[in-house]
Design a protein around this motif. Structure first.
Motif, PDB file in Angstrom:
ATOM      1  N   VAL A  49      13.260  39.088 -50.243  1.00 25.73           N
ATOM      2  CA  VAL A  49      14.306  40.365 -50.726  1.00 25.73           C
ATOM      3  C   VAL A  49      13.942  41.261 -52.194  1.00 25.73           C
ATOM      4  N   GLY A  50      12.968  40.141 -53.241  1.00 28.00           N
ATOM      5  CA  GLY A  50      12.557  41.043 -53.797  1.00 28.00           C
ATOM      6  C   GLY A  50      12.412  42.346 -53.595  1.00 28.00           C
ATOM      7  N   LYS A  51      12.676  43.682 -53.236  1.00 25.96           N
ATOM      8  CA  LYS A  51      11.793  44.271 -53.360  1.00 25.96           C
ATOM      9  C   LYS A  51      12.865  45.461 -53.615  1.00 25.96           C
ATOM     10  N   LEU A  52      12.176  46.713 -53.804  1.00 28.48           N
ATOM     11  CA  LEU A  52      13.243  48.389 -54.425  1.00 28.48           C
ATOM     12  C   LEU A  52      14.301  48.961 -53.459  1.00 28.48           C
ATOM     13  N   VAL A  53      14.988  48.326 -53.278  1.00 26.51           N
ATOM     14  CA  VAL A  53      15.952  49.410 -52.333  1.00 26.51           C
ATOM     15  C   VAL A  53      16.525  51.079 -52.688  1.00 26.51           C
ATOM     16  N   VAL A  54      16.009  51.816 -51.963  1.00 22.88           N
ATOM     17  CA  VAL A  54      16.221  53.134 -52.242  1.00 22.88           C
ATOM     18  C   VAL A  54      17.026  53.942 -51.251  1.00 22.88           C
ATOM     19  N   THR A  55      17.882  55.195 -51.850  1.00 21.31           N
ATOM     20  CA  THR A  55      18.734  56.024 -51.225  1.00 21.31           C
ATOM     21  C   THR A  55      18.499  57.207 -51.760  1.00 21.31           C
ATOM     22  N   GLU A  56      17.815  58.318 -50.891  1.00 18.79           N
ATOM     23  CA  GLU A  56      17.976  59.509 -51.085  1.00 18.79           C
ATOM     24  C   GLU A  56      18.947  60.549 -50.868  1.00 18.79           C
ATOM     25  N   ILE A  85      18.361  79.007 -59.226  1.00 14.09           N
ATOM     26  CA  ILE A  85      17.464  78.266 -58.363  1.00 14.09           C
ATOM     27  C   ILE A  85      17.601  77.040 -57.736  1.00 14.09           C
ATOM     28  N   VAL A  86      18.164  76.234 -57.318  1.00 15.61           N
ATOM     29  CA  VAL A  86      17.805  74.577 -58.031  1.00 15.61           C
ATOM     30  C   VAL A  86      17.517  74.096 -56.522  1.00 15.61           C
ATOM     31  N   ASN A  87      16.520  72.971 -56.226  1.00  9.10           N
ATOM     32  CA  ASN A  87      16.907  71.911 -54.778  1.00  9.10           C
ATOM     33  C   ASN A  87      16.365  70.805 -55.615  1.00  9.10           C
ATOM     34  N   ALA A  88      16.914  70.081 -55.538  1.00  4.56           N
ATOM     35  CA  ALA A  88      16.908  68.624 -56.227  1.00  4.56           C
ATOM     36  C   ALA A  88      16.687  67.896 -55.395  1.00  4.56           C
ATOM     37  N   ASP A  89      15.622  67.052 -55.405  1.00  9.10           N
ATOM     38  CA  ASP A  89      15.890  65.684 -54.842  1.00  9.10           C
ATOM     39  C   ASP A  89      15.894  64.567 -55.694  1.00  9.10           C
ATOM     40  N   VAL A  90      17.150  63.700 -54.975  1.00  8.13           N
ATOM     41  CA  VAL A  90      17.217  62.757 -55.633  1.00  8.13           C
ATOM     42  C   VAL A  90      17.194  61.348 -55.306  1.00  8.13           C
ATOM     43  N   THR A  91      17.000  59.914 -56.225  1.00 10.29           N
ATOM     44  CA  THR A  91      16.778  58.778 -55.418  1.00 10.29           C
ATOM     45  C   THR A  91      17.538  58.329 -56.220  1.00 10.29           C
ATOM     46  N   VAL A  92      18.161  57.365 -55.013  1.00 12.79           N
ATOM     47  CA  VAL A  92      18.858  55.449 -55.917  1.00 12.79           C
ATOM     48  C   VAL A  92      18.537  54.443 -55.905  1.00 12.79           C
ATOM     49  N   SER A  93      17.812  53.687 -57.049  1.00  8.56           N
ATOM     50  CA  SER A  93      17.335  52.340 -56.891  1.00  8.56           C
ATOM     51  C   SER A  93      17.520  51.130 -56.990  1.00  8.56           C
ATOM     52  N   TYR A  94      17.699  49.918 -56.593  1.00  5.91           N
ATOM     53  CA  TYR A  94      17.175  48.985 -57.157  1.00  5.91           C
ATOM     54  C   TYR A  94      15.839  47.775 -57.493  1.00  5.91           C
ATOM     55  N   VAL A 115      22.362  41.213 -61.404  1.00  5.08           N
ATOM     56  CA  VAL A 115      22.257  41.979 -60.432  1.00  5.08           C
ATOM     57  C   VAL A 115      21.125  43.402 -61.399  1.00  5.08           C
ATOM     58  N   PRO A 116      20.144  44.166 -61.054  1.00  8.17           N
ATOM     59  CA  PRO A 116      19.786  45.340 -61.954  1.00  8.17           C
ATOM     60  C   PRO A 116      20.534  46.460 -61.312  1.00  8.17           C
ATOM     61  N   LYS A 117      20.826  47.074 -62.902  1.00  6.39           N
ATOM     62  CA  LYS A 117      21.072  48.485 -63.014  1.00  6.39           C
ATOM     63  C   LYS A 117      20.836  49.791 -61.830  1.00  6.39           C
ATOM     64  N   GLU A 118      20.754  49.971 -61.100  1.00  3.74           N
ATOM     65  CA  GLU A 118      20.727  51.089 -59.809  1.00  3.74           C
ATOM     66  C   GLU A 118      19.769  52.018 -61.197  1.00  3.74           C
ATOM     67  N   ARG A 171      23.428  49.027 -49.589  1.00  2.00           N
ATOM     68  CA  ARG A 171      22.148  49.007 -49.128  1.00  2.00           C
ATOM     69  C   ARG A 171      22.170  47.677 -49.946  1.00  2.00           C
ATOM     70  N   LEU A 172      21.561  47.325 -51.081  1.00  2.00           N
ATOM     71  CA  LEU A 172      21.770  46.332 -52.232  1.00  2.00           C
ATOM     72  C   LEU A 172      21.976  45.230 -52.076  1.00  2.00           C
ATOM     73  N   ILE A 173      23.633  45.485 -51.263  1.00  2.00           N
ATOM     74  CA  ILE A 173      24.353  43.523 -50.574  1.00  2.00           C
ATOM     75  C   ILE A 173      23.998  43.804 -49.081  1.00  2.00           C
ATOM     76  N   SER A 174      23.417  44.217 -48.049  1.00  2.00           N
ATOM     77  CA  SER A 174      22.769  44.251 -47.648  1.00  2.00           C
ATOM     78  C   SER A 174      21.658  43.213 -48.172  1.00  2.00           C
ATOM     79  N   GLU A 175      20.789  43.273 -48.573  1.00  2.00           N
ATOM     80  CA  GLU A 175      19.721  42.742 -49.065  1.00  2.00           C
ATOM     81  C   GLU A 175      20.248  41.342 -49.861  1.00  2.00           C
ATOM     82  N   LEU A 176      20.834  41.530 -50.650  1.00  4.28           N
ATOM     83  CA  LEU A 176      21.652  40.319 -51.172  1.00  4.28           C
ATOM     84  C   LEU A 176      22.742  39.489 -50.264  1.00  4.28           C
TER      85      LEU A 176
END
Length: 209
Positions: A49-56, A85-94, A115-118, A171-176
């Protein structure tokens, strides 16, 4: 004859005791082996389970930046402005390698300690259009720093209002939940925040406290 009979009975009793002792030791050894196997299996599942969970996500915005420099008691002013003009890619990960837990073999309990913070990473692509400035009021590094700071602050607000964080948490809950499944299957208990987690709904509720 009587003495011989007593000796035979005594030897038989000793043999029975020795056999029972060996059986008991084998039984205990079997329990220990089974417990060790279960513990190793659960630890392996946690490692998996110990991997990086990422949502983009992707965000866009348009900002008009203006600044005025005034002289001679505000009688004379020099303005600079630009459309940003701003275009940004954002990732939230655990990073689940930072997951802390305790294994209680005696009580067959896995306790999630923390549980680690996002981790939120914002990668903006900033482009400037219709830049207007003068020699008396040119664009400087301070202007670009202000624009960058404003862009990130606005993006942070958009992220908070979006579903990006909640999607990442799902996604974090799914992994746990994979840990929950293996503990339930093997007759162990999973605990978090001092409570026993019986199903994914409990896990979801406690993580949002």
């Amino acid at each position: 004859m009587q003495n011989m009979l007593k000796r035979i009975v005594a030897v038989a009793v000793i043999v029975v005791i020795i056999i029972l002792a060996f059986k008991f030791c084998e039984f205990k050894k079997g329990d220990d082996s089974s417990l060790e196997y279960n513990t190793n299996l659960i630890q392996q599942q946690i490692v998996n389970v110990g991997k990086l969970v990422v949502t983009e996500g992707h965000f866009s915005e348009v900002i008009t930046y203006k600044n005025q420099q005034k002289y001679m008691m505000d009688m004379l002013s020099f303005e600079k402005k630009a459309i940003v003009i701003v275009n940004a890619d954002v990732t939230v990960s655990y990073d689940l390698h930072q997951l802390k837990y305790d294994i209680d073999e005696a009580n067959k309990t896995i306790t999630i300690l923390s549980v680690p913070k996002e981790e939120i990473k914002i990668s903006p692509d900033i482009k400037y259009y219709d830049v207007q400035q003068s020699q008396m009021n040119p664009f400087t590094g301070d202007d670009y720093n202000k624009i960058n700071k404003s862009v990130r602050a606005n993006l942070a607000k958009k992220i908070d209002k979006s579903s990006l964080k909640s999607n990442a948490q799902n996604r974090l809950i799914s992994e746990l939940s994979k840990i929950l499944i293996v503990t339930n299957t093997m007759g162990w208990k999973l605990q978090y925040n001092g409570k026993t987690i019986d199903n994914e709904k409990d896990l979801q509720h406690d993580l949002k406290l």
